[in-house]
Design an enzyme around this catalytic site. Structure first.
Site, mmCIF file in Angstrom:
data_model
loop_
_atom_site.group_PDB
_atom_site.id
_atom_site.type_symbol
_atom_site.label_atom_id
_atom_site.label_comp_id
_atom_site.label_asym_id
_atom_site.label_seq_id
_atom_site.Cartn_x
_atom_site.Cartn_y
_atom_site.Cartn_z
ATOM 1 N N LEU A 136 65.797 -13.208 22.549
ATOM 2 C CA LEU A 136 66.390 -12.902 21.248
ATOM 3 C C LEU A 136 65.420 -13.248 20.123
ATOM 4 O O LEU A 136 64.472 -14.009 20.332
ATOM 5 C CB LEU A 136 67.691 -13.710 21.106
ATOM 6 N N PRO A 137 65.678 -12.709 18.922
ATOM 7 C CA PRO A 137 64.696 -12.918 17.844
ATOM 8 C C PRO A 137 64.486 -14.383 17.449
ATOM 9 O O PRO A 137 63.352 -14.860 17.453
ATOM 10 C CB PRO A 137 65.279 -12.117 16.675
ATOM 11 N N THR B 204 61.453 -17.202 21.373
ATOM 12 C CA THR B 204 60.712 -18.256 20.671
ATOM 13 C C THR B 204 61.594 -18.752 19.544
ATOM 14 O O THR B 204 61.886 -17.993 18.614
ATOM 15 C CB THR B 204 59.404 -17.694 20.085
ATOM 16 N N LYS C 248 54.575 -23.790 22.685
ATOM 17 C CA LYS C 248 54.381 -22.460 22.090
ATOM 18 C C LYS C 248 54.166 -22.569 20.571
ATOM 19 O O LYS C 248 53.270 -21.935 20.000
ATOM 20 C CB LYS C 248 55.608 -21.613 22.418
ATOM 21 N N LYS D 87 56.775 -16.063 11.283
ATOM 22 C CA LYS D 87 57.945 -16.691 11.912
ATOM 23 C C LYS D 87 57.524 -17.942 12.696
ATOM 24 O O LYS D 87 58.110 -19.008 12.557
ATOM 25 C CB LYS D 87 58.620 -15.684 12.864
HETATM 26 P P1 NAD Z 1 63.066 -7.681 19.307
HETATM 27 O O1 NAD Z 1 63.664 -7.863 17.957
HETATM 28 O O2 NAD Z 1 62.356 -6.425 19.640
HETATM 29 O O3 NAD Z 1 64.226 -7.885 20.430
HETATM 30 C C1 NAD Z 1 65.274 -8.802 20.318
HETATM 31 C C2 NAD Z 1 66.544 -8.093 20.792
HETATM 32 O O4 NAD Z 1 67.626 -9.017 20.737
HETATM 33 C C3 NAD Z 1 66.931 -6.905 19.919
HETATM 34 O O5 NAD Z 1 67.022 -5.733 20.723
HETATM 35 C C4 NAD Z 1 68.264 -7.306 19.324
HETATM 36 O O6 NAD Z 1 69.155 -6.228 19.137
HETATM 37 C C5 NAD Z 1 68.780 -8.271 20.380
HETATM 38 N N1 NAD Z 1 69.833 -9.154 19.880
HETATM 39 C C6 NAD Z 1 69.894 -9.834 18.713
HETATM 40 N N2 NAD Z 1 71.048 -10.518 18.625
HETATM 41 C C7 NAD Z 1 71.723 -10.275 19.766
HETATM 42 C C8 NAD Z 1 72.989 -10.684 20.262
HETATM 43 N N3 NAD Z 1 73.782 -11.482 19.561
HETATM 44 N N4 NAD Z 1 73.367 -10.236 21.468
HETATM 45 C C9 NAD Z 1 72.580 -9.407 22.187
HETATM 46 N N5 NAD Z 1 71.380 -8.964 21.774
HETATM 47 C C10 NAD Z 1 70.960 -9.397 20.579
HETATM 48 O O7 NAD Z 1 62.139 -8.957 19.521
HETATM 49 P P2 NAD Z 1 60.999 -9.116 20.650
HETATM 50 O O8 NAD Z 1 59.706 -8.657 20.120
HETATM 51 O O9 NAD Z 1 61.531 -8.594 21.946
HETATM 52 O O10 NAD Z 1 60.915 -10.704 20.713
HETATM 53 C C11 NAD Z 1 61.900 -11.487 21.359
HETATM 54 C C12 NAD Z 1 61.448 -12.945 21.297
HETATM 55 O O11 NAD Z 1 60.186 -13.075 21.953
HETATM 56 C C13 NAD Z 1 61.248 -13.453 19.869
HETATM 57 O O12 NAD Z 1 61.707 -14.772 19.799
HETATM 58 C C14 NAD Z 1 59.757 -13.370 19.668
HETATM 59 O O13 NAD Z 1 59.260 -14.325 18.738
HETATM 60 C C15 NAD Z 1 59.249 -13.678 21.067
HETATM 61 N N6 NAD Z 1 57.913 -13.126 21.362
HETATM 62 C C16 NAD Z 1 57.596 -11.861 20.948
HETATM 63 C C17 NAD Z 1 56.328 -11.380 21.208
HETATM 64 C C18 NAD Z 1 55.934 -9.983 20.764
HETATM 65 O O14 NAD Z 1 54.728 -9.696 20.754
HETATM 66 N N7 NAD Z 1 56.881 -9.113 20.429
HETATM 67 C C19 NAD Z 1 55.405 -12.159 21.909
HETATM 68 C C20 NAD Z 1 55.784 -13.414 22.359
HETATM 69 C C21 NAD Z 1 57.059 -13.894 22.076
#
Ligand code: NAD
Length: 303
Positions: free
Chosen positions: A65-66, A96, A171, A246
């Protein structure tokens, strides 16, 4: 093979679940965005209409999740994971999130009799697609050992960082160090050029000298030096300014509760905020060079 519940099928969650399915696991996935569930179904994920449906009968549940607020809601709210899952289900939060939310989730899980791991990842969408993410896990030894075989389908490296919230701590601190080094690299790249140094010649010298660093070698912010650098493609991410902002925010929030001053991290946080305010949030974080020299080579003219 495991029965897996997955919540959060975004940029990271979708490719991660795809790899779990490819490894032979049964994955049921939920996201508040219906299109994300439909997309994951194309990769073999069984669509769920609620958290309860996703976690029903699961051996292990992952959340991706975000932010901390989303993770807290998904675990703690009515109809959330704690209310819906069986206590025999192992829970892994791979989002994260801030250190305090991670500790709160560990405590809440413990109170309710759940086994819980904080397991953020590094490696970006590319690493998620390739199944080569680095997992940083926080939790008890036996619980980590139990989760490891499932995590292996998504990982290149798996580290047991320590006890509760240790994965988030590793992290957060890693990314804070990255942001500060990157600020040094962008300032160095501009000053070297103003001194009349050829960027490639300067790079060749500093990358084998004491000024070397990972962002220098991977993200040199001037084109014509490092082939894989975002500066070669108008600063398309990569790792977006918004995500770095973030993660630095998580470091600063943690520093406040741990009573530590982080002047360099605070400065880079402000610099990232400035870029976001100017519309560059979705560009690669190495666009930090724009604050030092808005005319630097390779920069797009408009966001
Ligand atoms: P994203 O926003 O693409 O995906 C998050 C998903 O969670 C979304 O599809 C959203 O609709 C869903 N969501 C939010 N609230 C929800 C709820 N209550 N119930 C169900 N689903 C829900 O984000 P991401 O890029 O996939 O990143 C996810 C995590 O991984 C974050 O914490 C981010 O910091 C971490 N991360 C991302 C990256 C990257 O490069 N994208 C790299 C390492 C870590």
């Amino acid at each position: 093979m495991a029965t897996i519940g997955w919540i959060g099928l975004g940029n990271m969650g979708r490719p991660m679940t795809k790899n779990l399915v490819a490894a032979g696991h049964t994955v049921t996935g939920f996201d508040v965005v219906e299109a994300a569930v439909t997309a994951a179904a194309e990769d073999g994920v069984t669509p769920a209409g609620s958290i309860a449906e996703a976690v029903a009968g699961a051996d292990i549940v992952f959340t991706m999740l975000p932010k901390g607020e989303h993770a807290r809601a998904v675990y703690l709210d009515e109809g959330g994971v704690f209310a819906s899952a069986s206590t025999s289900t192992l829970l892994v939060d791979s989002s994260t999130i801030d250190f305090d939310s991670a500790r709160a989730l560990h405590a809440a899980a413990h109170e309710r009799g759940f086994r819980f791991i904080d397991g953020p990842v590094s490696g970006g969408v590319g690493g998620a697609q390739a199944g080569t993410l680095t997992f940083m896990l926080g939790g008890a030894d036996d619980v980590i050992a139990e989760a490891r075989p499932v995590i292996e389908a998504m990982a290149g490296n798996i580290f047991h960082a320590g006890g509760e919230a240790a994965g988030q701590a590793a992290k957060i601190v890693n990314n804070m160090q990255l942001a500060i080094s990157l600020q040094g690299v962008v300032e160095g790249a501009v000053l070297a050029q103003r001194f009349g140094l050829d960027p490639k010649v300067f790079f060749d010298i500093t990358s084998v000298s004491s000024g070397d660093s990972w962002p220098l070698r991977s993200w040199y912010p001037v084109p014509g030096v490092v082939e894989t650098s975002p500066s070669e493609r108008e600063f398309a991410p990569g790792f977006s300014t918004m995500l770095m902002h973030k993660d630095l925010g998580l470091a600063l929030a943690g520093a406040q509760t741990q009573d530590v001053e982080l002047p360099a991290a605070s400065l880079v946080y402000e610099k990232l905020q400035q870029l976001i305010d100017d519309g560059w949030g979705n560009h690669d974080t190495s666009i930090l060079i724009r604050n030092v020299d808005p005319e630097s080579k390779g920069l797009p003219k408009t966001p």
